[in-house]
Scaffold this active site. Structure first.
Site, PDB file in Angstrom:
ATOM      1  N   SER A  73       0.857  -1.197   0.000  1.00  0.00           N
ATOM      2  CA  SER A  73       0.000   0.000   0.000  1.00  0.00           C
ATOM      3  C   SER A  73       0.882   1.232   0.000  1.00  0.00           C
ATOM      4  O   SER A  73       2.014   1.189   0.489  1.00  0.00           O
ATOM      5  CB  SER A  73      -0.870   0.019   1.261  1.00  0.00           C
ATOM      6  OG  SER A  73      -1.542   1.261   1.374  1.00  0.00           O
TER       7      SER A  73
ATOM      8  N   TYR B   3      -2.295   0.234  10.735  1.00  0.00           N
ATOM      9  CA  TYR B   3      -2.311  -0.173   9.327  1.00  0.00           C
ATOM     10  C   TYR B   3      -1.046   0.306   8.624  1.00  0.00           C
ATOM     11  O   TYR B   3      -0.371  -0.465   7.924  1.00  0.00           O
ATOM     12  CB  TYR B   3      -3.557   0.376   8.636  1.00  0.00           C
ATOM     13  CG  TYR B   3      -3.640   0.002   7.180  1.00  0.00           C
ATOM     14  CD1 TYR B   3      -3.850  -1.318   6.801  1.00  0.00           C
ATOM     15  CD2 TYR B   3      -3.490   0.955   6.179  1.00  0.00           C
ATOM     16  CE1 TYR B   3      -3.899  -1.679   5.460  1.00  0.00           C
ATOM     17  CE2 TYR B   3      -3.548   0.609   4.837  1.00  0.00           C
ATOM     18  CZ  TYR B   3      -3.754  -0.713   4.484  1.00  0.00           C
ATOM     19  OH  TYR B   3      -3.805  -1.060   3.157  1.00  0.00           O
TER      20      TYR B   3
END
Ligand code: 8X3
Length: 241
Positions: free
Chosen positions: A114, A127
């Site tokens: 990501s 995250y």
């Protein structure tokens, strides 16, 4: 042939019906399941490529206030789950590369990390930490597999609008999830990421896409997101003339 895995059997069955993929439901945070997954893949044929797409985000609380339990879940899934699958599948990937009839015999490990692993942001907490850890792990793996014909590819998506990613992060608060994408002209879709993976895999076997950052045109950077239609400068004037 593709073997797909995920926790929810019903979703996998839909995928199987739609694409013809073989499926096996289970949890990559579980050693026994990953062993079963490896054995199933091995029975089905050569494992030419492994695509890791684990990516759960739970909560938007600060580092101070977020719960250890959420961090554990994210590390278990995004980092340790991916590591577990890589460890289990490397022998199969090596065997496949060894018997490959390709002009440049090789095998592939693609991991969808990501942009959150590259750019920190408030509320990203656990995250962001897991995606940075996952990207670092893939970088280390690429070094460790030096000298072997195994491509190690890290694909880092920015804003992707899927059914559940943001909804889960917002703990089911649909209105907040919708707000994130409000007015954004074409956020990426799951299909866009699949096409990007396909692109990297289809390049000649000696071409390793080390890292590929992919964002919608409307998102130039993590913090530069354009809301509203994308309009060419001067276009309105010309259209009105
Ligand atoms: C998701 C991308 O922008 O939510 O992996 O961090 S972002």
């Amino acid at each position: 042939m593709v073997l797909a895995t995920a926790r929810r059997a019903d979703r996998l069955e839909e995928l199987a019906a739609e694409t013809g993929a073989e499926v096996l439901a289970g949890d990559i945070t579980d050693d026994a399941f990953v062993a079963e997954l490896r054995d199933t893949a091995s029975r089905l044929g050569e494992v030419e490529a492994l695509v890791n797409v684990a990516g759960g985000a739970f909560g938007t609380e600060s580092v101070e206030e977020s719960s250890i339990a959420d961090w554990q879940l994210m590390f278990e899934l995004n980092v340790l789950g991916t590591k577990r699958v890589i460890t289990a599948f490397l022998p199969l990937l090596r065997a496949s590369a060894a018997s490959s009839a390709d002009e440049f015999p090789h095998a592939d490990i693609v991991t969808v990390t990501s942009t959150a692993g590259r750019v920190i942001y408030q509320g990203g907490g656990g995250y962001v930490a897991t995606k940075a850890a996952e990207a670092a792990m893939i970088g280390v793996l690429r070094l460790e597999l030096g000298g072997e014909p195994i491509r190690v590819i890290d694909i880092a998506p920015g804003m992707v609008h899927t059914e559940e990613f943001t909804l889960k992060r917002m703990r089911g608060d649909g209105a907040s999830a919708d707000k994130l994408y409000e007015g954004v002209d074409h956020p990426l879709t799951a299909e866009d990421i699949a096409a990007t993976i396909q692109l990297a895999l289809q390049l000649p076997g000696h071409v390793n896409v080390d890292e590929l950052v992919v964002r919608p045109v409307a998102q130039r950077e993590q913090f530069q997101l354009h809301r509203g239609p994308l309009v060419m400068k001067g276009a309105t004037k010309e259209a009105g003339e």
